[in-house]
Design an enzyme around this catalytic site. Structure first.
Site, PDB file in Angstrom:
ATOM      1  N   ALA A 142     -18.120   0.040  -4.611  1.00  0.00           N
ATOM      2  CA  ALA A 142     -17.413  -0.713  -3.567  1.00  0.00           C
ATOM      3  C   ALA A 142     -18.009  -2.116  -3.422  1.00  0.00           C
ATOM      4  O   ALA A 142     -17.292  -3.086  -3.182  1.00  0.00           O
ATOM      5  CB  ALA A 142     -17.485   0.038  -2.246  1.00  0.00           C
TER       6      ALA A 142
ATOM      7  N   ASP B 126     -11.866  -0.864  -8.507  1.00  0.00           N
ATOM      8  CA  ASP B 126     -11.861   0.358  -9.318  1.00  0.00           C
ATOM      9  C   ASP B 126     -10.730   0.373 -10.340  1.00  0.00           C
ATOM     10  O   ASP B 126     -10.835   1.046 -11.363  1.00  0.00           O
ATOM     11  CB  ASP B 126     -11.730   1.596  -8.418  1.00  0.00           C
ATOM     12  CG  ASP B 126     -13.082   2.099  -7.934  1.00  0.00           C
ATOM     13  OD1 ASP B 126     -14.041   1.314  -7.943  1.00  0.00           O
ATOM     14  OD2 ASP B 126     -13.181   3.285  -7.536  1.00  0.00           O
TER      15      ASP B 126
ATOM     16  N   ARG C  55     -19.568  16.430  -0.174  1.00  0.00           N
ATOM     17  CA  ARG C  55     -19.894  15.353   0.767  1.00  0.00           C
ATOM     18  C   ARG C  55     -19.797  15.904   2.183  1.00  0.00           C
ATOM     19  O   ARG C  55     -18.878  16.649   2.504  1.00  0.00           O
ATOM     20  CB  ARG C  55     -18.915  14.178   0.613  1.00  0.00           C
ATOM     21  CG  ARG C  55     -18.981  13.552  -0.749  1.00  0.00           C
ATOM     22  CD  ARG C  55     -17.799  12.661  -1.019  1.00  0.00           C
ATOM     23  NE  ARG C  55     -18.045  11.282  -0.627  1.00  0.00           N
ATOM     24  CZ  ARG C  55     -17.198  10.287  -0.895  1.00  0.00           C
ATOM     25  NH1 ARG C  55     -16.063  10.527  -1.520  1.00  0.00           N
ATOM     26  NH2 ARG C  55     -17.481   9.062  -0.530  1.00  0.00           N
TER      27      ARG C  55
ATOM     28  N   GLU D 227       0.849  -1.197   0.000  1.00  0.00           N
ATOM     29  CA  GLU D 227       0.000   0.000   0.000  1.00  0.00           C
ATOM     30  C   GLU D 227       0.886   1.249   0.000  1.00  0.00           C
ATOM     31  O   GLU D 227       1.840   1.343   0.769  1.00  0.00           O
ATOM     32  CB  GLU D 227      -0.938  -0.041   1.231  1.00  0.00           C
ATOM     33  CG  GLU D 227      -1.628   1.257   1.587  1.00  0.00           C
ATOM     34  CD  GLU D 227      -2.489   1.867   0.474  1.00  0.00           C
ATOM     35  OE1 GLU D 227      -3.310   1.160  -0.131  1.00  0.00           O
ATOM     36  OE2 GLU D 227      -2.305   3.082   0.209  1.00  0.00           O
TER      37      GLU D 227
HETATM   38  C1  LIG Z   1     -18.870  10.244  -3.972  1.00  0.00           C
HETATM   39  C2  LIG Z   1     -18.740   8.747  -3.991  1.00  0.00           C
HETATM   40  C3  LIG Z   1     -19.696   7.973  -3.339  1.00  0.00           C
HETATM   41  C4  LIG Z   1     -19.622   6.571  -3.392  1.00  0.00           C
HETATM   42  N1  LIG Z   1     -20.593   5.837  -2.765  1.00  0.00           N
HETATM   43  C5  LIG Z   1     -20.577   4.500  -2.873  1.00  0.00           C
HETATM   44  C6  LIG Z   1     -21.594   3.711  -2.244  1.00  0.00           C
HETATM   45  O1  LIG Z   1     -22.489   4.219  -1.563  1.00  0.00           O
HETATM   46  N2  LIG Z   1     -21.551   2.349  -2.393  1.00  0.00           N
HETATM   47  C7  LIG Z   1     -20.559   1.726  -3.104  1.00  0.00           C
HETATM   48  O2  LIG Z   1     -20.583   0.480  -3.213  1.00  0.00           O
HETATM   49  N3  LIG Z   1     -19.574   2.455  -3.703  1.00  0.00           N
HETATM   50  C8  LIG Z   1     -19.554   3.797  -3.605  1.00  0.00           C
HETATM   51  N4  LIG Z   1     -18.563   4.532  -4.182  1.00  0.00           N
HETATM   52  C9  LIG Z   1     -17.492   3.823  -4.943  1.00  0.00           C
HETATM   53  C10 LIG Z   1     -16.417   3.285  -4.001  1.00  0.00           C
HETATM   54  O3  LIG Z   1     -15.965   4.313  -3.155  1.00  0.00           O
HETATM   55  C11 LIG Z   1     -15.252   2.708  -4.809  1.00  0.00           C
HETATM   56  O4  LIG Z   1     -15.732   1.838  -5.816  1.00  0.00           O
HETATM   57  C12 LIG Z   1     -14.295   1.904  -3.921  1.00  0.00           C
HETATM   58  O5  LIG Z   1     -13.943   2.627  -2.762  1.00  0.00           O
HETATM   59  C13 LIG Z   1     -13.027   1.543  -4.721  1.00  0.00           C
HETATM   60  O6  LIG Z   1     -12.173   0.757  -3.922  1.00  0.00           O
HETATM   61  P1  LIG Z   1     -10.785   0.238  -4.485  1.00  0.00           P
HETATM   62  O7  LIG Z   1     -10.157  -0.495  -3.354  1.00  0.00           O
HETATM   63  O8  LIG Z   1     -10.948  -0.453  -5.779  1.00  0.00           O
HETATM   64  O9  LIG Z   1      -9.951   1.563  -4.834  1.00  0.00           O
HETATM   65  P2  LIG Z   1      -9.430   2.721  -3.885  1.00  0.00           P
HETATM   66  O10 LIG Z   1     -10.356   2.967  -2.753  1.00  0.00           O
HETATM   67  O11 LIG Z   1      -9.083   3.853  -4.768  1.00  0.00           O
HETATM   68  O12 LIG Z   1      -8.099   2.110  -3.238  1.00  0.00           O
HETATM   69  C14 LIG Z   1      -6.904   2.023  -3.965  1.00  0.00           C
HETATM   70  C15 LIG Z   1      -5.747   1.864  -2.969  1.00  0.00           C
HETATM   71  O13 LIG Z   1      -4.549   1.649  -3.692  1.00  0.00           O
HETATM   72  C16 LIG Z   1      -3.538   2.482  -3.198  1.00  0.00           C
HETATM   73  N5  LIG Z   1      -2.648   2.749  -4.338  1.00  0.00           N
HETATM   74  C17 LIG Z   1      -2.921   3.466  -5.457  1.00  0.00           C
HETATM   75  N6  LIG Z   1      -1.881   3.454  -6.294  1.00  0.00           N
HETATM   76  C18 LIG Z   1      -0.923   2.694  -5.701  1.00  0.00           C
HETATM   77  C19 LIG Z   1       0.399   2.295  -6.082  1.00  0.00           C
HETATM   78  N7  LIG Z   1       0.925   2.678  -7.250  1.00  0.00           N
HETATM   79  N8  LIG Z   1       1.118   1.521  -5.238  1.00  0.00           N
HETATM   80  C20 LIG Z   1       0.584   1.106  -4.053  1.00  0.00           C
HETATM   81  N9  LIG Z   1      -0.667   1.455  -3.633  1.00  0.00           N
HETATM   82  C21 LIG Z   1      -1.405   2.232  -4.465  1.00  0.00           C
HETATM   83  C22 LIG Z   1      -4.253   3.713  -2.700  1.00  0.00           C
HETATM   84  O14 LIG Z   1      -3.482   4.394  -1.729  1.00  0.00           O
HETATM   85  C23 LIG Z   1      -5.529   3.107  -2.114  1.00  0.00           C
HETATM   86  O15 LIG Z   1      -5.361   2.707  -0.773  1.00  0.00           O
HETATM   87  C24 LIG Z   1     -18.575   5.937  -4.122  1.00  0.00           C
HETATM   88  C25 LIG Z   1     -17.594   6.713  -4.750  1.00  0.00           C
HETATM   89  C26 LIG Z   1     -17.664   8.098  -4.681  1.00  0.00           C
HETATM   90  C27 LIG Z   1     -16.597   8.919  -5.378  1.00  0.00           C
END
Ligand SMILES: Cc1cc2nc3c(=O)[nH]c(=O)nc-3n(C[C@H](O)[C@H](O)[C@H](O)COP(=O)(O)OP(=O)(O)OC[C@H]3O[C@@H](n4cnc5c(N)ncnc54)[C@H](O)[C@@H]3O)c2cc1C
Length: 430
Positions: free
Chosen positions: A327, A314, A199, A35
């Protein structure tokens, strides 16, 4: 190439990386999370989960589901326990009585399930904190397959590490997606949806005093022209989560930043024309806020996998949030990937990891891309944009059908299907 138990590197410890890390760890699969940040952390306020996501949590590990249960907040009225959102015309209200009629109400087998992001994450971290599963301060800058079939990772701090395969859970700006798509491919890039959001969290007692108990304590979608607001309770009902979306023709000024500083006055100006309930809530958010640019991955990747690289969450299918399922689909991804990688056929011997990632791609691509495409449209439905306009019957029908696709899917069935596909892929290499 080794036929020993393979080690998987997960890049990124957001909801996707952490749930997958837990799911693999609990299946005795070797896994390490790298991370970039100094610790696990979630930005933003609330997030809500639908029935499919909750089912996927149980498949990942019962501990993930218990962590969620510990912090999940439902609509506070018993009569609304199966309501996902009550839909209101946010621009209308009887000024004298303060009463606002429901346009329609969308129900769900599990109702509304809101969590405070940080609280959910804290609960999940407890499942792995003693096991040195994660390395922090490790920002991946490059990765490649070496001659011996291992993956070599290079981090910004100058260190390197190796693994047998690499799972990119590194979010919308994913380095691994660039690697899979090719840096000049449109699929590598994230795109502004021309929507942004304010938000905020509001003390529930204040919210009740301002707009009454029914609207404050239960989830509401406040529709409006070119803008919409959603509110739902979190923190076991002590806090209201508010997200206020606006559509704009202007471009996002700085693509390197997901948020930009703003002031409450700007939000109030943006929502001029809305009824007093929405305006009162916006007056209660803290004066210094952030504007969140809403980005998505508009150009579909040809495949989520390439050899021993794969993207999950994502990183592969970042969506606008108008289905509230980004999420949730990350957790579905984790459940399906963990099921595949735990299959005894994925030994790490030649071709088996590639076969596993191929099966994952086959099973996840259509459903997750559906979400990206439909979410953009649903955001516009909430704002009377497009041919449906203010035809509330049509809006209700479309949301109901979309929710059925999201929630009505049997996640156990998706896992079983993924194993069948895996077996087909394994047969190709034997
Ligand atoms: C306004 C808003 C409201 C939302 N509401 C909802 C909801 O109600 N319900 C729902 O299901 N979803 C919701 N979502 C969507 C949800 O937030 C995302 O789909 C989800 O959090 C994505 O998770 P992730 O782990 O794929 O990516 P991220 O949360 O982006 O995590 C990526 C991680 O990788 C790390 N990282 C990035 N690049 C590197 C690298 N090169 N090397 C090492 N680490 C790295 C980052 O630090 C981070 O910790 C919402 C999104 C938004 C913007």
């Amino acid at each position: 190439m080794s036929s020993q138990k393979p080690t998987y590197a997960i890049i990124g410890g957001g909801i996707a990386g952490l749930t997958l890390g837990i799911a693999l760890n609990k299946r005795n699969i070797n896994v390490v999370i790298y991370e970039a940040a100094a610790h696990f952390g979630e930005i933003g306020a609330g997030v809500a989960f639908t029935a499919n996501a909750i089912e996927a949590m149980k498949i990942c590990d019962p501990g993930v589901y218990e962590a969620f249960q510990h912090v999940a907040t439902h609509n506070q009225w018993e009569s609304k326990k199966n309501v996902w959102f009550d839909f209101l015309d946010g621009m209308k209200m009887d000024q004298d009585s303060g009463h606002q009629e429901d346009l329609f109400s969308i129900s769900s087998p599990v109702g509304m399930n809101g969590v405070h992001r940080a609280a959910f994450l804290d609960e999940m971290v407890k499942l792995v904190e003693d096991q040195h599963l994660a390395h922090f301060g490790k920002r991946l800058i490059d990765c490649e397959e070496t001659e011996d079939g291992k993956i070599l990772m290079k981090f910004k701090d100058g260190t390197t590490a190796t693994a047998d395969a690499l799972i990119g859970c590194d979010g919308i700006k994913s380095v691994i997606r660039h690697k899979i798509a090719g840096s000049d491919s449109p699929a590598a890039e994230y795109v502004y949806t021309h929507k942004y959001a304010y938000r905020g969290l509001i003390d529930m007692d204040d919210a009740v005093a301002a707009i009454g108990e029914e609207r404050a304590k239960n989830a509401v979608m406040w529709l409006g022209t070119g803008r919409h607001v959603l509110t739902f309770p979190v923190n076991k009902g002590a806090t209201m989560n508010l997200v206020a979306f606006c559509t704009t023709e202007k471009d996002w000024p700085d693509y390197t930043k997901s948020t930009l500083p703003a002031h409450r006055e700007e939000a109030l100006k943006d929502f001029e024309g809305f009824g007093p309930n929405v305006m009162k809530l916006l007056e209660m958010v803290k004066p210094e806020l952030d504007i969140w640019g809403i980005f998505n991955l508009e150009h579909e990747l040809e495949a989520y996998n390439k050899g021993k690289f794969v993207v999950v969450g994502d990183a592969g299918h970042a969506t606008s949030p108008h289905h509230g399922s980004g999420a949730g689909f990350c957790i579905e991804d984790a459940a399906i990937m963990a099921t595949i990688l735990a299959d005894p056929s994925v030994t790490g011997s030649p071709g088996t990891i590639e076969a596993a990632f191929e099966a994952y791609n086959t099973e996840r691509k259509v459903r997750t891309q559906w979400l990206v495409q439909h979410s953009r449209r649903q955001g516009n439905l909430y704002e009377y944009l497009g041919e449906v306009g203010r035809d509330f019957n049509k809006i209700e029908q479309e949301i109901t059908a979309n929710n059925f696709y999201i929630e009505g899917t049997d996640v156990h069935g998706l896992c079983s299907k993924a194993i069948e596909t895996l077996q087909q892929e394994i047969r190709k290499i034997n």
